[in-house]
Design a protein around this motif. Structure first.
Motif, PDB file in Angstrom:
ATOM      1  N   ARG B  12       0.815  -1.206   0.000  1.00 36.85           N
ATOM      2  CA  ARG B  12       0.000   0.000   0.000  1.00 36.85           C
ATOM      3  C   ARG B  12       0.848   1.255   0.000  1.00 36.85           C
ATOM      4  O   ARG B  12       0.321   2.348   0.008  1.00 36.85           O
ATOM      5  CB  ARG B  12      -0.900   0.012   1.223  1.00 36.85           C
ATOM      6  CG  ARG B  12      -1.858  -1.160   1.245  1.00 36.85           C
ATOM      7  CD  ARG B  12      -2.750  -1.064   2.441  1.00 36.85           C
ATOM      8  NE  ARG B  12      -3.649  -2.203   2.477  1.00 36.85           N
ATOM      9  CZ  ARG B  12      -4.568  -2.373   3.411  1.00 36.85           C
ATOM     10  NH1 ARG B  12      -4.704  -1.493   4.354  1.00 36.85           N
ATOM     11  NH2 ARG B  12      -5.344  -3.419   3.397  1.00 36.85           N
ATOM     12  N   LEU B  13       2.125   1.067   0.007  1.00 39.22           N
ATOM     13  CA  LEU B  13       2.985   2.234   0.134  1.00 39.22           C
ATOM     14  C   LEU B  13       3.201   2.925  -1.201  1.00 39.22           C
ATOM     15  O   LEU B  13       4.277   3.393  -1.501  1.00 39.22           O
ATOM     16  CB  LEU B  13       4.331   1.834   0.750  1.00 39.22           C
ATOM     17  CG  LEU B  13       4.233   1.421   2.215  1.00 39.22           C
ATOM     18  CD1 LEU B  13       5.547   0.855   2.692  1.00 39.22           C
ATOM     19  CD2 LEU B  13       3.828   2.590   3.080  1.00 39.22           C
ATOM     20  N   VAL B  14       2.180   2.941  -1.985  1.00 41.29           N
ATOM     21  CA  VAL B  14       2.258   3.647  -3.257  1.00 41.29           C
ATOM     22  C   VAL B  14       2.269   5.133  -2.977  1.00 41.29           C
ATOM     23  O   VAL B  14       1.428   5.644  -2.270  1.00 41.29           O
ATOM     24  CB  VAL B  14       1.051   3.301  -4.133  1.00 41.29           C
ATOM     25  CG1 VAL B  14       1.081   4.109  -5.416  1.00 41.29           C
ATOM     26  CG2 VAL B  14       1.041   1.825  -4.426  1.00 41.29           C
ATOM     27  N   GLY B  15       3.215   5.801  -3.549  1.00 39.70           N
ATOM     28  CA  GLY B  15       3.170   7.236  -3.458  1.00 39.70           C
ATOM     29  C   GLY B  15       3.781   7.836  -2.217  1.00 39.70           C
ATOM     30  O   GLY B  15       3.443   8.946  -1.851  1.00 39.70           O
ATOM     31  N   ALA B  16       4.631   7.097  -1.582  1.00 37.11           N
ATOM     32  CA  ALA B  16       5.300   7.686  -0.424  1.00 37.11           C
ATOM     33  C   ALA B  16       6.361   8.675  -0.884  1.00 37.11           C
ATOM     34  O   ALA B  16       6.741   8.712  -2.035  1.00 37.11           O
ATOM     35  CB  ALA B  16       5.930   6.596   0.427  1.00 37.11           C
ATOM     36  N   ARG B 206      10.231   3.623   3.430  1.00 35.33           N
ATOM     37  CA  ARG B 206       9.645   4.976   3.475  1.00 35.33           C
ATOM     38  C   ARG B 206      10.086   5.814   2.290  1.00 35.33           C
ATOM     39  O   ARG B 206       9.793   7.005   2.238  1.00 35.33           O
ATOM     40  CB  ARG B 206      10.066   5.686   4.767  1.00 35.33           C
ATOM     41  CG  ARG B 206       9.124   5.459   5.949  1.00 35.33           C
ATOM     42  CD  ARG B 206       9.216   4.056   6.487  1.00 35.33           C
ATOM     43  NE  ARG B 206       8.436   3.888   7.718  1.00 35.33           N
ATOM     44  CZ  ARG B 206       8.276   2.722   8.344  1.00 35.33           C
ATOM     45  NH1 ARG B 206       8.844   1.617   7.851  1.00 35.33           N
ATOM     46  NH2 ARG B 206       7.546   2.626   9.438  1.00 35.33           N
ATOM     47  N   GLU B 207      10.780   5.202   1.372  1.00 34.07           N
ATOM     48  CA  GLU B 207      11.312   5.895   0.199  1.00 34.07           C
ATOM     49  C   GLU B 207      12.135   7.120   0.594  1.00 34.07           C
ATOM     50  O   GLU B 207      12.022   8.186   0.013  1.00 34.07           O
ATOM     51  CB  GLU B 207      10.199   6.251  -0.778  1.00 34.07           C
ATOM     52  CG  GLU B 207       9.540   4.990  -1.336  1.00 34.07           C
ATOM     53  CD  GLU B 207       8.654   5.277  -2.513  1.00 34.07           C
ATOM     54  OE1 GLU B 207       9.200   5.519  -3.593  1.00 34.07           O
ATOM     55  OE2 GLU B 207       7.433   5.250  -2.346  1.00 34.07           O
ATOM     56  N   TRP B 396       2.671  -4.762  -8.313  1.00 33.28           N
ATOM     57  CA  TRP B 396       3.605  -3.946  -9.094  1.00 33.28           C
ATOM     58  C   TRP B 396       3.726  -2.537  -8.543  1.00 33.28           C
ATOM     59  O   TRP B 396       4.799  -1.930  -8.581  1.00 33.28           O
ATOM     60  CB  TRP B 396       3.162  -3.925 -10.564  1.00 33.28           C
ATOM     61  CG  TRP B 396       3.951  -2.998 -11.432  1.00 33.28           C
ATOM     62  CD1 TRP B 396       3.501  -1.908 -12.111  1.00 33.28           C
ATOM     63  CD2 TRP B 396       5.363  -3.071 -11.708  1.00 33.28           C
ATOM     64  NE1 TRP B 396       4.527  -1.300 -12.787  1.00 33.28           N
ATOM     65  CE2 TRP B 396       5.682  -1.993 -12.561  1.00 33.28           C
ATOM     66  CE3 TRP B 396       6.383  -3.940 -11.307  1.00 33.28           C
ATOM     67  CZ2 TRP B 396       6.971  -1.764 -13.023  1.00 33.28           C
ATOM     68  CZ3 TRP B 396       7.674  -3.701 -11.769  1.00 33.28           C
ATOM     69  CH2 TRP B 396       7.950  -2.636 -12.617  1.00 33.28           C
ATOM     70  N   TRP B 397       2.650  -2.009  -8.018  1.00 34.61           N
ATOM     71  CA  TRP B 397       2.669  -0.624  -7.551  1.00 34.61           C
ATOM     72  C   TRP B 397       3.545  -0.438  -6.316  1.00 34.61           C
ATOM     73  O   TRP B 397       3.905   0.686  -5.971  1.00 34.61           O
ATOM     74  CB  TRP B 397       1.250  -0.140  -7.253  1.00 34.61           C
ATOM     75  CG  TRP B 397       0.398  -0.100  -8.477  1.00 34.61           C
ATOM     76  CD1 TRP B 397       0.827   0.101  -9.762  1.00 34.61           C
ATOM     77  CD2 TRP B 397      -1.008  -0.280  -8.552  1.00 34.61           C
ATOM     78  NE1 TRP B 397      -0.228   0.058 -10.624  1.00 34.61           N
ATOM     79  CE2 TRP B 397      -1.377  -0.174  -9.910  1.00 34.61           C
ATOM     80  CE3 TRP B 397      -1.995  -0.511  -7.600  1.00 34.61           C
ATOM     81  CZ2 TRP B 397      -2.690  -0.293 -10.342  1.00 34.61           C
ATOM     82  CZ3 TRP B 397      -3.302  -0.626  -8.027  1.00 34.61           C
ATOM     83  CH2 TRP B 397      -3.641  -0.513  -9.383  1.00 34.61           C
ATOM     84  N   ARG B 400       8.748  -1.061  -5.652  1.00 32.43           N
ATOM     85  CA  ARG B 400       9.919  -0.291  -5.229  1.00 32.43           C
ATOM     86  C   ARG B 400      10.137  -0.295  -3.718  1.00 32.43           C
ATOM     87  O   ARG B 400      11.169   0.174  -3.242  1.00 32.43           O
ATOM     88  CB  ARG B 400       9.840   1.133  -5.764  1.00 32.43           C
ATOM     89  CG  ARG B 400       8.616   1.885  -5.309  1.00 32.43           C
ATOM     90  CD  ARG B 400       8.506   3.205  -6.048  1.00 32.43           C
ATOM     91  NE  ARG B 400       7.278   3.887  -5.691  1.00 32.43           N
ATOM     92  CZ  ARG B 400       6.866   4.989  -6.263  1.00 32.43           C
ATOM     93  NH1 ARG B 400       7.589   5.540  -7.205  1.00 32.43           N
ATOM     94  NH2 ARG B 400       5.750   5.554  -5.891  1.00 32.43           N
TER      95      ARG B 400
END
Lengths: 285, 420
Positions: B12-16, B206-207, B396-397, B400
């Motif tokens: 769920r960490l899409v867009g961090a 956490r990117e 896939w989202w 990373r």
């Protein structure tokens, strides 16, 4: 891509997951004859040239002269596919302007025209399938919200496929304001799909640090046009102008003769009396 | 960590946020009050002893509140006290270092007293490790680093969709923690290794990308397969469009530069690190899958296919099996092995029936084959996916951050173990 945005995505996901109603939509696909169709815009000093007939055009397919079967102008209903970026960056005022612009183009369609809506953030969704019921597309557009990252390339592919699903004359309008960060498909694959398609793609890109290379290629390969804008303020006028320009195009069709079936076919379209031609540079078969 | 159980939250960490940290650029710092300096060191020692690792408590809050200028002086003082803890009679260099003032005779005496008192009560290495954990915890639990000001050793760039949207000071606490672990070598290497792995994973989850952190970790533990793996993942991320766009467009203050190479160089480094990870641990399947992806990105589908075919994913988390199937499909497709590609993509879609990428891949594959009806059918399957489900079921989202899915568990395990 801030932590704030992460929170928004999570909340959105949780709400959607909790919903008991799961909505699916259908697209009806039809087959297509082995005829090559080329949308051609003819202008003279910037003004569209009208009144051209079959005998006015010349087409070479891989250098071989072709016999033109038909030239149509403003006769075939349009299939207008809107493929809109609904990522985080589109939320707020930009989304409102996009909705207004979408409404404007939908309002300019004739009753025979069809329209469809594809939205893409990280997810690609069919907002509304091809339909003559404009209100259905309007409703889908009004419900779309901006959240998540950007799968521009995946979204463009889905738009092309909707165009391919119907024999009508397909205009794909892609709007995006950001960098593709989450598509699975590579640009090469979608450009290949575009070269095999009759869809004409126009794109509007709000300027960002990322150069819109994919959209430039997509519009170039399909004979469309890329508009780069600083802000979303002029979207409505641009969208309407795209439709007006598309309506000025001739649809030239022919059955290929004397050329190999497979591979890339370079097209050379000319008008005997002269003029500036805008058409796709070729097609893949 | 590559073999641990998958954590659905990671997906769920899409867009961090993507935070890029920079290499150093040293600038001037104002002189500090002599008495306050030693008093601050003493407070730091007390905070170190009292701090509960892995928490945000009063001790960590106190140290977190100190200014960047104060922390730069403290960083110097910590190294001195570390030396005295090991060697109570060691000489103290009284000359100033760059802009940090020299110690007075009173300060030297007080430093020796403090070292003696704390070494007796706590054991010198344990104190240093606790100090390192304190700084690491502050770096993780106090994301605000303050405004960028003259004298920052490093800055970090925050980006959204490949666009730099802000600069702030990079947390000096990471560097302070590294220095303390350096000072506790070699006795505390075991805990240091675990700390580096856990914190590097935490950053990636956490990117928050810090090239220096992993570089230093590799220097300390050059034969650690997981650190090599995480380094490969980091470079793979750097090669992605978002980081590349940020690196090209970020406007930085004079004297700073981003430690991000070009896409091709980052992919080359990613391959090197992942190959080394596999050399050190040939059973690390996740490294093999990532290597396959990197090789695809480098335009070497044959190498990618061979690498991926050699991966045994039977006992791996479902997400890894999915990536393996998708990447192998891509490699097979590039090699013109259409049926094998189709089979691989179909396997992926079986693993995650509500993921959209397999349908896109199958559709595009059919399109290239001129199989129009099949392409349209796959697109229809994509559109048939329930909107709500697809939001949470596409691995896939979060590719990373997937490699760092067990970062929190690693940290919890680290903090629950007794400090040696």
């Amino acid at each position: 891509m801030t932590r704030t945005r992460l929170g928004a995505v999570l909340v959105g996901s949780a709400l959607l997951a909790a919903s008991a109603v799961v909505r699916t939509q259908e697209v009806t696909f039809s087959s297509k004859v082995e005829v090559v169709r080329v949308d051609v815009l003819v202008t003279d000093k910037g003004q569209p040239v009208h009144g051209l007939g079959r005998s006015d055009f010349e087409i070479k397919d891989n250098g071989v002269d072709q016999q033109i079967d038909l030239v149509s102008f403003d006769q075939i209903p349009l299939n207008v596919i809107l493929a809109f970026d609904m990522s985080d960056s589109v939320a707020g005022d930009r989304l409102e302007r996009l909705r207004t612009a979408g409404d404007a183009i939908l309002g300019a369609l004739s009753t025979r025209d069809q329209s469809a809506l594809v939205t893409f953030s990280h997810a690609v969704r069919l907002g509304a399938p091809l339909t003559t019921d404009v209100s259905r597309v309007r409703t889908a557009l009004s419900r779309a919200t901006g959240t998540g990252s950007t799968s521009l390339i995946d979204g463009a592919y889905a738009g092309i496929q909707i165009g391919e699903s119907d024999a009508g004359r397909a205009l794909l309008i892609v709007f995006s304001d950001g960098l593709d960060t989450s598509s699975w498909l590579g640009a090469d694959k979608v450009l290949d799909a575009a070269k095999r398609s009759d869809v004409v793609a126009y794109a509007v890109a709000v300027r960002s640090p990322a150069k819109p290379e994919f959209l430039r290629d997509l519009t170039s390969f399909t004979g469309g046009r890329l508009f780069e804008v600083e802000k979303a303020e002029k979207l409505e006028a641009i969208f309407v102008s795209i439709l007006e320009e598309f309506r000025q195009r001739y649809l030239v069709s022919y059955t290929p003769r004397g050329v190999a079936r497979e591979g890339w076919h370079k097209l050379d379209v000319r008008v005997k009396r002269g003029g500036t031609i805008k058409a796709r540079p070729g097609y893949q078969s | 960590m590559p073999r641990s159980t998958s954590n659905s939250r990671a997906r769920r960490l899409v867009g961090a946020a993507a935070l890029l940290w920079l290499a150093y650029s040293v600038a001037a710092l104002a002189a500090d009050d002599p008495n306050a300096r030693v008093l601050r060191l003493e407070r730091w020692l007390k905070a170190t002893v009292r701090h509960e690792p892995g928490t945000r408590d009063d001790s960590s809050r106190e140290v977190a509140a100190w200014s960047y200028a104060d922390l730069r002086v403290l960083r110097f003082d910590e190294i001195v006290i570390a030396k005295l803890l090991h060697h109570p009679g060691a000489s103290i260099r009284v000359a100033s270092q760059r802009d940090i003032p020299a110690y007075t005779a009173w300060q030297v005496g007080r430093l020796r007293d403090l070292a003696e008192a704390y070494a007796t009560e706590n054991g010198h290495n344990r104190l240093l490790v606790r100090g390192a954990l304190l700084h690491g915890d502050i770096a993780m639990t106090n994301p605000a680093t303050g405004a960028l000001e003259s004298g920052n050793d490093g800055i970090r760039v925050q980006s959204i969709d490949g666009e730099a949207v802000g600069l702030d000071a990079s947390p000096i606490h990471w560097q302070m923690a590294r220095l303390l672990f350096d000072a506790a070598r070699p006795e505390s290497d075991a805990v240091a290794r675990r700390w580096y792995i856990a914190t590097a994973a935490w950053m990636q989850s956490r990117e928050q990308h810090d090239t220096t952190h992993l570089r230093h970790a590799r220097e300390m533990f050059p034969n650690d397969a997981v650190l090599q793996f995480l380094s490969g993942c980091q470079q793979e991320t750097y090669a992605g469009p978002e980081i590349q766009a940020t690196a090209k467009t970020a406007v930085l203050p004079a004297g700073y530069h981003l430690d991000i190479e070009s896409e091709s160089a980052a992919l080359r480094d990613a391959e090197t690190f992942l190959r080394r990870a596999l050399m050190l641990d040939p059973a690390m399947t996740e490294a093999r899958i990532r290597l396959g992806h990197v090789l695809l990105a480098r335009g070497r589908p044959q190498d990618a296919a061979e690498t991926l075919r050699a991966a045994d994913t039977a006992n791996e988390p479902t997400e890894l099996q999915y990536f393996h199937a998708m990447f192998l499909g891509q490699a097979e497709e590039s090699l013109g092995r259409v049926e094998q590609a189709r089979e691989s993509y179909t396997r992926a879609s079986t693993l995650f029936p509500r993921a959209q990428s397999p349908y896109l891949a199958l559709g595009a594959l059919a399109t290239r084959r001129g199989e129009r009806a099949t392409a349209l059918k796959e697109t229809q399957r994509l559109f048939d996916l329930p909107a709500a489900a697809v939001e949470i079921d596409e691995p896939w989202w979060s590719y990373r951050v997937m490699q760092a899915r067990n970062a929190d568990a690693l940290l919890a395990a680290l903090f629950s173990a007794p400090i040696q």
